[in-house]
Motif scaffolding. Sequence first.
Motif, PDB file in Angstrom:
ATOM      1  N   CYS A 246       0.866  -1.186   0.000  1.00  0.00           N
ATOM      2  CA  CYS A 246       0.000   0.000   0.000  1.00  0.00           C
ATOM      3  C   CYS A 246       0.899   1.231   0.000  1.00  0.00           C
ATOM      4  CB  CYS A 246      -0.896  -0.014   1.230  1.00  0.00           C
ATOM      5  SG  CYS A 246      -1.888   1.494   1.435  1.00  0.00           S
ATOM      6  N   LYS A 247       0.791   2.026  -1.045  1.00  0.00           N
ATOM      7  CA  LYS A 247       1.657   3.202  -1.192  1.00  0.00           C
ATOM      8  C   LYS A 247       1.056   4.384  -0.440  1.00  0.00           C
ATOM      9  CE  LYS A 247       5.071   5.619  -3.034  1.00  0.00           C
ATOM     10  NZ  LYS A 247       5.153   5.838  -4.492  1.00  0.00           N
ATOM     11  N   ILE A 248       1.891   5.039   0.361  1.00  0.00           N
ATOM     12  CA  ILE A 248       1.465   6.195   1.141  1.00  0.00           C
ATOM     13  C   ILE A 248       2.406   7.353   0.847  1.00  0.00           C
ATOM     14  CG2 ILE A 248       1.082   7.123   3.455  1.00  0.00           C
ATOM     15  CD1 ILE A 248       0.557   4.258   4.405  1.00  0.00           C
ATOM     16  N   LEU A 249       1.846   8.459   0.407  1.00  0.00           N
ATOM     17  CA  LEU A 249       2.631   9.658   0.117  1.00  0.00           C
ATOM     18  C   LEU A 249       2.611  10.594   1.314  1.00  0.00           C
ATOM     19  CD1 LEU A 249       1.442  10.519  -3.501  1.00  0.00           C
ATOM     20  CD2 LEU A 249       3.652   9.564  -2.849  1.00  0.00           C
ATOM     21  N   LEU A 250       3.761  11.128   1.648  1.00  0.00           N
ATOM     22  CA  LEU A 250       3.850  12.169   2.671  1.00  0.00           C
ATOM     23  C   LEU A 250       4.420  13.430   2.045  1.00  0.00           C
ATOM     24  CD1 LEU A 250       5.249  10.302   5.835  1.00  0.00           C
ATOM     25  CD2 LEU A 250       2.862  10.821   5.267  1.00  0.00           C
ATOM     26  N   ASP A 251       3.809  14.561   2.352  1.00  0.00           N
ATOM     27  CA  ASP A 251       4.326  15.863   1.963  1.00  0.00           C
ATOM     28  C   ASP A 251       4.507  16.685   3.226  1.00  0.00           C
ATOM     29  OD1 ASP A 251       4.504  15.733  -0.905  1.00  0.00           O
ATOM     30  OD2 ASP A 251       2.314  15.683  -0.937  1.00  0.00           O
ATOM     31  N   VAL A 275       3.251  -1.685   3.876  1.00  0.00           N
ATOM     32  CA  VAL A 275       3.126  -0.306   3.399  1.00  0.00           C
ATOM     33  C   VAL A 275       4.466   0.151   2.842  1.00  0.00           C
ATOM     34  CG1 VAL A 275       1.241   0.311   4.943  1.00  0.00           C
ATOM     35  CG2 VAL A 275       3.605   0.670   5.689  1.00  0.00           C
ATOM     36  N   ALA A 276       4.389   1.080   1.901  1.00  0.00           N
ATOM     37  CA  ALA A 276       5.575   1.718   1.327  1.00  0.00           C
ATOM     38  C   ALA A 276       5.355   3.219   1.459  1.00  0.00           C
ATOM     39  CB  ALA A 276       5.742   1.322  -0.134  1.00  0.00           C
ATOM     40  N   ILE A 277       6.125   3.850   2.329  1.00  0.00           N
ATOM     41  CA  ILE A 277       5.883   5.253   2.656  1.00  0.00           C
ATOM     42  C   ILE A 277       6.943   6.140   2.008  1.00  0.00           C
ATOM     43  CG2 ILE A 277       5.526   6.925   4.497  1.00  0.00           C
ATOM     44  CD1 ILE A 277       4.704   4.738   6.337  1.00  0.00           C
ATOM     45  N   HIS A 278       6.476   7.041   1.165  1.00  0.00           N
ATOM     46  CA  HIS A 278       7.321   8.016   0.481  1.00  0.00           C
ATOM     47  C   HIS A 278       7.843   9.024   1.498  1.00  0.00           C
ATOM     48  CE1 HIS A 278       8.070  11.145  -2.744  1.00  0.00           C
ATOM     49  NE2 HIS A 278       7.813  11.928  -1.715  1.00  0.00           N
ATOM     50  N   SER A 279       9.170   9.070   1.657  1.00  0.00           N
ATOM     51  CA  SER A 279       9.774   9.977   2.642  1.00  0.00           C
ATOM     52  C   SER A 279      11.067  10.531   2.058  1.00  0.00           C
ATOM     53  CB  SER A 279      10.082   9.233   3.952  1.00  0.00           C
ATOM     54  OG  SER A 279       8.931   8.611   4.479  1.00  0.00           O
ATOM     55  N   VAL A 280      11.067  11.809   1.712  1.00  0.00           N
ATOM     56  CA  VAL A 280      12.269  12.404   1.129  1.00  0.00           C
ATOM     57  C   VAL A 280      12.932  13.436   2.035  1.00  0.00           C
ATOM     58  CG1 VAL A 280      11.497  11.978  -1.235  1.00  0.00           C
ATOM     59  CG2 VAL A 280      10.959  14.166  -0.140  1.00  0.00           C
ATOM     60  N   THR A 281      12.218  13.942   3.045  1.00  0.00           N
ATOM     61  CA  THR A 281      12.811  14.909   3.969  1.00  0.00           C
ATOM     62  C   THR A 281      12.993  14.263   5.338  1.00  0.00           C
ATOM     63  OG1 THR A 281      10.737  15.821   4.848  1.00  0.00           O
ATOM     64  CG2 THR A 281      11.543  16.729   2.745  1.00  0.00           C
ATOM     65  N   PHE A 298       5.461  -5.289  10.310  1.00  0.00           N
ATOM     66  CA  PHE A 298       4.826  -6.187   9.357  1.00  0.00           C
ATOM     67  C   PHE A 298       5.841  -6.490   8.264  1.00  0.00           C
ATOM     68  CE2 PHE A 298       2.166  -7.577   5.864  1.00  0.00           C
ATOM     69  CZ  PHE A 298       1.197  -8.342   6.497  1.00  0.00           C
ATOM     70  N   PRO A 299       5.984  -7.769   7.881  1.00  0.00           N
ATOM     71  CA  PRO A 299       6.986  -8.117   6.864  1.00  0.00           C
ATOM     72  C   PRO A 299       6.762  -7.359   5.559  1.00  0.00           C
ATOM     73  CG  PRO A 299       6.122 -10.091   7.921  1.00  0.00           C
ATOM     74  CD  PRO A 299       5.271  -8.963   8.388  1.00  0.00           C
ATOM     75  N   GLY A 300       7.832  -6.756   5.055  1.00  0.00           N
ATOM     76  CA  GLY A 300       7.757  -6.056   3.779  1.00  0.00           C
ATOM     77  C   GLY A 300       7.512  -4.567   3.883  1.00  0.00           C
ATOM     78  N   ASP A 301       7.270  -4.033   5.088  1.00  0.00           N
ATOM     79  CA  ASP A 301       7.130  -2.582   5.237  1.00  0.00           C
ATOM     80  C   ASP A 301       8.407  -1.900   4.757  1.00  0.00           C
ATOM     81  OD1 ASP A 301       4.553  -2.577   6.223  1.00  0.00           O
ATOM     82  OD2 ASP A 301       5.133  -2.401   8.329  1.00  0.00           O
ATOM     83  N   ARG A 302       8.258  -0.749   4.130  1.00  0.00           N
ATOM     84  CA  ARG A 302       9.415  -0.126   3.499  1.00  0.00           C
ATOM     85  C   ARG A 302       9.289   1.386   3.468  1.00  0.00           C
ATOM     86  NH1 ARG A 302       8.911  -2.584  -2.516  1.00  0.00           N
ATOM     87  NH2 ARG A 302       9.712  -0.571  -3.207  1.00  0.00           N
ATOM     88  N   ILE A 303      10.427   2.027   3.494  1.00  0.00           N
ATOM     89  CA  ILE A 303      10.544   3.468   3.289  1.00  0.00           C
ATOM     90  C   ILE A 303      11.051   3.689   1.879  1.00  0.00           C
ATOM     91  CG2 ILE A 303      11.796   5.558   3.936  1.00  0.00           C
ATOM     92  CD1 ILE A 303       9.733   4.821   6.006  1.00  0.00           C
TER      93      ILE A 303
END
Length: 465
Positions: A246-251, A275-281, A298-303
Motif C-alpha cells: 500500500c503506497k502512502i505519500l507524505l508531503d 506499506v511503502a511510505i514516500h519519505s524524502v525529507t 509487518f513483513p515487507g514494510d518499506r521506506i
Amino acid sequence: MLIQNAELGGTRVVDVRCDNGRVTRIGERLAASPGELCIDAAGGALLPGLHDHHLHLLALAAAESSVVCGPPRVTTMRQLAQVLRAQAGSGWIRGIAYHESVAGDIDRRVLDQLVADRPVRIQHRSGKLWMVNSAAAELLQIDRYRHLEGVECDATGVANGRLFRLDHWLRTMLPNEDAPTLARVSRQLASYGVTGITDATPSNSEHNASIYTRAVDSGQLLQRLLLMGDLALKKPDHPDVGLGACKILLDENRLPQLDSLTGLIRAAHDQQRPVAIHSVTRTELIFALSSLIAAGKFPGDRIEHASVTPDEALPLMQQAGVAVVTQFGFIRERGDQYLDDVEPEYQQLLYRGQSFLGAGVPLAGSSDAPYGSHDPWFVMRAAVERTTASGRRVAAKEVLSPEQALALFTTDPRKPGSGTLVVEQGVVADFCLLDRPWISARGRLDCADVLATVRGGELIYERPA
C-alpha cells in the motif's frame, strides 16, 4: 533450456537446465536433450534476474514521447522556450523533468509567454507537481475545480496552473489519451537483465492493472510485475501481475495526523499488505517511522527514497523493522544540484548506503524511472562511485562494494533488501547472463555486458550477434 559453461557465484563453471520455469539441474557437462534450446555462456556470470523495486511504468513509457524540460538538457528559460516551441503538431505538449533552477516556480502565466496557442503540461522532476498553461487550464477546466486540494490559486483566487499530487484527477480529465505502449521500455529493461519490476505509482487502479495484464498477455510486457496502490486496489487476476504494498505519500507541508497515518498502516496490515511510505525529507522520515512503530512491524514494510537520513533515524528504522528502497542514481544525475542546494552539514546524509547496512537496515535499489535512468547498472555504478556528473563525491563513507550494489537488485521483491536471491536447483528460472566472469564485470557494472535475459525459463532478450 540448457545454459552451458555458466559461472555461478563467481567460483565455478557449470551447466544449468531449466524446465517448466524452474531450475531442474545444475552440473558439469550436462547432455542437451533433443530440441532443447542451448545457450553457451562461455564462462560468463549467471546472475539472478534483476528486479527494479520502484519505478513508474506507464510514466516511463509516456516519457518516450515527452520533451525534457530540465537539467542538464535544459538549464535556462530561453532553452525551455526553444524545446517547447520546437514540438511538431497542434495538440498537447507533455514536458517532464522540470526543475526550478531553470526558470523558478513557473505557472500558467509564465508558460503562456512561452507557448500560448496549444495546451502545455510540464511535470516537475519530483513527480508531484504539474504546471499547465492557460490553453491547458481551459481544457482541464481547472477554475471549476479550485476546491480540490492540490489546485493552487493566486492571491485573487484564480487557479494559477500549478497542480500538486493530482495525477489521478488529470487522467480523469483526459479520458481520450491512449495508454502508451509498453513494448519498447520493456525490451530495454530486458536488455539490462531486468526480469521483474515494482510499479510504485500511488494512483494505480483496476484500470491500470487491466492495462498491465493485457500487456503481459500480448507480449508487450516481458517482466513480472508487482503493483503498489491504495487500499482499494485488489489483487489482479494474473499469475505475473501481483498486488504489492500500500503506497502512502507524505508531503512535509501537509502531513496527516499521526493517529490517522498509524490507522492507515494498521488497515493495510489487516489486509495482509505491507506499506511503502514516500519519505524524502528528515521530517517526513521521522514522522513515517513514528507511525510505523506505533502500528507495529509487518513483513515487507518499506521506506521509499530516504533521501535525507539523520543518524537518529537509524535505530528507529531498526525498531520499525522497515527496509529502505532508495535511488543512488540520483547522486549521479542530480548530485551537483544537491551539493549546491543542501547545507554542507546535511550533505553526508544524502542517499546513504553503508550506514543502512551497518545498522542492519535492509537496503534495496531502484531507478524511480522515469524520474531517473531505468538502467540498473547505472544505479549500481552510482552506488559504488557516489560521484556527481561533474565528478564531485557525495558522502564518500557511504560507498557500496560492487557485490553490495548488485544485491540492491537481487533480493525478494516482496521483502526488498532481505534474502539475496541465488541460482540454485528448484528456484524460478529468472536469470541475467553476462558475457564475462563476475571478477571482470564487477569493475564495470555496465549494461553492455548483458548477454541474455531469461524469465521463467524463457529467453526474453539475447544480445544481437
